[in-house]
Enzyme design. Structure first.
Site, PDB file in Angstrom:
ATOM      1  N   HIS A  41       4.845  14.821  -2.652  1.00 29.55           N
ATOM      2  CA  HIS A  41       6.268  14.941  -2.319  1.00 29.55           C
ATOM      3  C   HIS A  41       6.470  15.559  -0.936  1.00 29.55           C
ATOM      4  CE1 HIS A  41       8.005  13.503  -6.106  1.00 29.55           C
ATOM      5  NE2 HIS A  41       6.972  14.088  -6.704  1.00 29.55           N
ATOM      6  N   THR A  42       5.480  15.434  -0.085  1.00 34.10           N
ATOM      7  CA  THR A  42       5.604  15.919   1.298  1.00 34.10           C
ATOM      8  C   THR A  42       5.933  14.766   2.248  1.00 34.10           C
ATOM      9  OG1 THR A  42       3.212  15.696   1.360  1.00 34.10           O
ATOM     10  CG2 THR A  42       4.074  17.930   1.128  1.00 34.10           C
ATOM     11  N   ASP A  43       5.625  13.530   1.838  1.00 34.30           N
ATOM     12  CA  ASP A  43       5.749  12.403   2.784  1.00 34.30           C
ATOM     13  C   ASP A  43       7.181  12.212   3.269  1.00 34.30           C
ATOM     14  OD1 ASP A  43       6.525  11.528   0.250  1.00 34.30           O
ATOM     15  OD2 ASP A  43       5.638   9.534   0.459  1.00 34.30           O
ATOM     16  N   GLY A 127       0.622  -0.783 -11.906  1.00 33.16           N
ATOM     17  CA  GLY A 127       1.692   0.118 -12.332  1.00 33.16           C
ATOM     18  C   GLY A 127       1.208   1.460 -12.847  1.00 33.16           C
ATOM     19  N   LEU A 130      -1.759   3.923  -8.794  1.00 30.68           N
ATOM     20  CA  LEU A 130      -2.916   3.834  -7.902  1.00 30.68           C
ATOM     21  C   LEU A 130      -2.680   2.805  -6.793  1.00 30.68           C
ATOM     22  CD1 LEU A 130      -5.742   4.176 -10.569  1.00 30.68           C
ATOM     23  CD2 LEU A 130      -4.684   5.947  -9.178  1.00 30.68           C
ATOM     24  N   SER A 132      -1.566  -0.545  -6.753  1.00 29.19           N
ATOM     25  CA  SER A 132      -1.955  -1.957  -6.760  1.00 29.19           C
ATOM     26  C   SER A 132      -1.026  -2.744  -5.841  1.00 29.19           C
ATOM     27  CB  SER A 132      -1.900  -2.525  -8.175  1.00 29.19           C
ATOM     28  OG  SER A 132      -0.565  -2.641  -8.633  1.00 29.19           O
ATOM     29  N   ASP A 177       0.568   4.677   1.269  1.00 28.74           N
ATOM     30  CA  ASP A 177      -0.251   3.772   0.463  1.00 28.74           C
ATOM     31  C   ASP A 177      -0.851   2.636   1.303  1.00 28.74           C
ATOM     32  OD1 ASP A 177       0.836   5.399  -1.415  1.00 28.74           O
ATOM     33  OD2 ASP A 177       1.915   3.825  -2.503  1.00 28.74           O
TER      34      ASP A 177
HETATM   35  P1  ADP Z   1       1.444   0.479  -8.524  1.00 29.66           P
HETATM   36  O1  ADP Z   1       1.561   0.200  -7.066  1.00 29.66           O
HETATM   37  O2  ADP Z   1       1.448   1.930  -8.839  1.00 29.66           O
HETATM   38  O3  ADP Z   1       0.292  -0.212  -9.178  1.00 29.66           O
HETATM   39  P2  ADP Z   1       3.926  -0.973  -8.554  1.00 29.66           P
HETATM   40  O4  ADP Z   1       4.975  -1.143  -9.595  1.00 29.66           O
HETATM   41  O5  ADP Z   1       4.324  -0.441  -7.233  1.00 29.66           O
HETATM   42  O6  ADP Z   1       2.774  -0.079  -9.215  1.00 29.66           O
HETATM   43  O7  ADP Z   1       3.205  -2.356  -8.295  1.00 29.66           O
HETATM   44  C1  ADP Z   1       2.817  -3.185  -9.382  1.00 29.66           C
HETATM   45  C2  ADP Z   1       3.323  -4.590  -9.122  1.00 29.66           C
HETATM   46  O8  ADP Z   1       2.614  -5.154  -7.992  1.00 29.66           O
HETATM   47  C3  ADP Z   1       3.064  -5.548 -10.245  1.00 29.66           C
HETATM   48  O9  ADP Z   1       4.079  -5.494 -11.230  1.00 29.66           O
HETATM   49  C4  ADP Z   1       3.050  -6.883  -9.521  1.00 29.66           C
HETATM   50  O10 ADP Z   1       4.363  -7.336  -9.243  1.00 29.66           O
HETATM   51  C5  ADP Z   1       2.397  -6.534  -8.197  1.00 29.66           C
HETATM   52  N1  ADP Z   1       0.935  -6.748  -8.263  1.00 29.66           N
HETATM   53  C6  ADP Z   1      -0.039  -5.837  -8.124  1.00 29.66           C
HETATM   54  N2  ADP Z   1      -1.262  -6.406  -8.279  1.00 29.66           N
HETATM   55  C7  ADP Z   1      -1.059  -7.706  -8.523  1.00 29.66           C
HETATM   56  C8  ADP Z   1      -1.917  -8.831  -8.795  1.00 29.66           C
HETATM   57  N3  ADP Z   1      -3.246  -8.704  -8.842  1.00 29.66           N
HETATM   58  N4  ADP Z   1      -1.324 -10.035  -8.988  1.00 29.66           N
HETATM   59  C9  ADP Z   1       0.007 -10.184  -8.916  1.00 29.66           C
HETATM   60  N5  ADP Z   1       0.853  -9.169  -8.703  1.00 29.66           N
HETATM   61  C10 ADP Z   1       0.351  -7.944  -8.514  1.00 29.66           C
HETATM   62 MG    MG Z   2       3.253   0.665  -5.824  1.00 31.45          MG
END
Ligand code: ADP
Ligand code: MG
Length: 393
Positions: A41-43, A127, A130, A132, A177
């Site tokens: 929570h610093t960003d 989700g 981490l 993704s 990120d």
């Molecule tokens: P986090 O970044 O913490 O994992 P987010 O809600 O920000 O969670 O991002 C997750 C979303 O990113 C997924 O619901 C999807 O829409 C997209 N996403 C991530 N990885 C993939 C993947 N391998 N294929 C398709 N969509 C993806």
């Molecule tokens: Mg995300």
């Protein structure tokens, strides 16, 4: 373009997935997820963060297709989409918004993209905090640039990816990120100044692992509370500006100054500000500790960060506290804290490599006993940022 080495098996898997759907011989790219070691929570207060890239990647296999479209297939969603190259429009809530946003951002940045087919195979848990999403954005951008032969600086790629998430997905994320997914270096954490974007890479000793424990809960109130924390920080800056007219963000305020003007703000706002100001200080001291190889001190600062997030910022929850409780005082554990926005998600732990397996068993057992929940545990070293993949020999 950075080249990264990988084992043959994942490269072959991604290539085989591509060949089962599309013609041509693909190139393969990947970008990692991340975990924040300290600096929470610093960003958005213009402060400091210290993430590391993790050994979980989003892989993209890609080849030009001579059509004015991008065809993208996600192995996780088992779905193929076709996107026009001249692509705009509001967020749709579909995963392809990420691909559309990145492609469109690259075009706006002046890159001439060719039509292409691509396979997305993500190993970063979706989700779970981490990132993704950043891994997907940075892997897609790296692949689109690679196959098109277009050039863009690494920092511009980071900005395109962040903007894609703002404008095409609708999440107002910070820059951390995407930054670490691009700039991460194997064996190193990265201390980032979120105001100037200056950064330092700090070596993590080889005999420790970053162990991430997923609480497997995500409390509903997270988004609303996140906005309220931001408002509290702004209220603190506003109150302090009456006495310190030069300040722009909590980054510019010392703890002594905050305490001096404690009466000018509500008690809650004071505590929120105290977390941010002491956390910025902890990140800087953690960077010093890591550069000395002093993991004991680094771990203490992680522990203090958790206390501050729990008591002053009030973004922890019983499940995260239970995971931290189960991890602390175990043999080989230097430090344990919640990581990410809070109200669920993950904890991050620094653990001596030879104690990781017993850590995993004991923490999972204790967490199950106190909450009835089954935690997931991810063990990683600090990984390399995005690049084209070649087979390690
Ligand atoms: P986090 O970044 O913490 O994992 P987010 O809600 O920000 O969670 O991002 C997750 C979303 O990113 C997924 O619901 C999807 O829409 C997209 N996403 C991530 N990885 C993939 C993947 N391998 N294929 C398709 N969509 C993806
Ligand atoms: Mg995300």
């Amino acid at each position: 373009m950075t080249t990264v080495m990988a084992t043959n098996s994942q490269l072959e898997k991604t290539t085989a997935e591509f060949r089962s759907l599309f013609p041509g011989a693909p190139k393969v790219y990947r970008a990692p997820g991340r975990v924040n070691l300290i600096g929470e929570h610093t960003d958005y207060n213009d402060g400091f963060v210290m993430p590391a890239a993790i050994d979980f990647f989003t892989w993209v296999a890609i080849a030009a297709n001579r059509a004015p479209v991008i065809r993208a297939h996600s192995c996780q969603f088992k779905e193929t989409v076709t996107l026009e190259l001249a692509l705009a429009g509001p967020p749709t809530g579909h995963w392809s918004d990420f691909v559309r946003g990145v492609a469109s951002g690259l075009i706006i940045a002046g890159c001439k993209l060719s039509g292409c087919d691509l396979i997305i195979d993500g190993q970063v848990p979706l989700g779970s905090g981490l990132s993704s999403s950043a891994a997907l954005e940075v892997a897609t951008a790296t692949a689109l640039l690679g196959v098109s032969g277009a050039k863009l600086s690494q920092l511009e790629v980071v900005r395109v990816c962040q903007r894609a998430e703002h404008d095409f997905v609708g999440t107002r994320c910070g820059i951390m990120d995407q930054f670490i997914s691009q700039f991460g270096e194997a064996g190193h954490a990265l201390m980032l100044d979120c105001r100037s974007l200056e950064f330092r890479r700090l070596p993590i000793p080889r005999d420790v692992r970053i162990v991430i424990c997923n609480s497997m809960v995500k409390h509903e109130l997270a988004a609303g509370e996140y906005n309220r924390r931001r408002e509290d920080c702004e209220a603190g800056v506003e109150a302090l500006r009456a006495f310190l007219p030069g300040i722009r963000a909590l980054r510019d305020v010392s703890l002594v100054q905050l305490e001096e003007h404690r009466q000018s703000m509500q008690e809650r706002v004071f505590r929120r500000c105290r977390h941010v100001i002491t956390e910025d200080d902890r990140v800087q001291r953690a960077a010093e500790a890591l550069s000395r190889g002093d993991l004991a001190r680094f771990g203490e600062l992680m522990n203090e960060s958790h206390e501050s997030l729990r008591n002053d910022y009030e973004v922890s929850c019983s499940e995260l506290d239970a995971l931290v409780e189960a991890a602390r005082h175990r043999k080989g554990v230097y430090g344990a804290r919640m990581t990410g926005g809070g109200f669920g998600g993950c904890t991050v732990n620094l653990v001596r490599a030879d104690e990781v397996e017993s850590f995993r068993h004991q923490v999972c057992a204790e967490y199950a006993k106190s909450t009835g929940l089954k935690a997931e545990v991810y063990v990683t070293s600090a990984a390399q940022g995005a690049g084209e993949v070649e087979v390690a020999r």
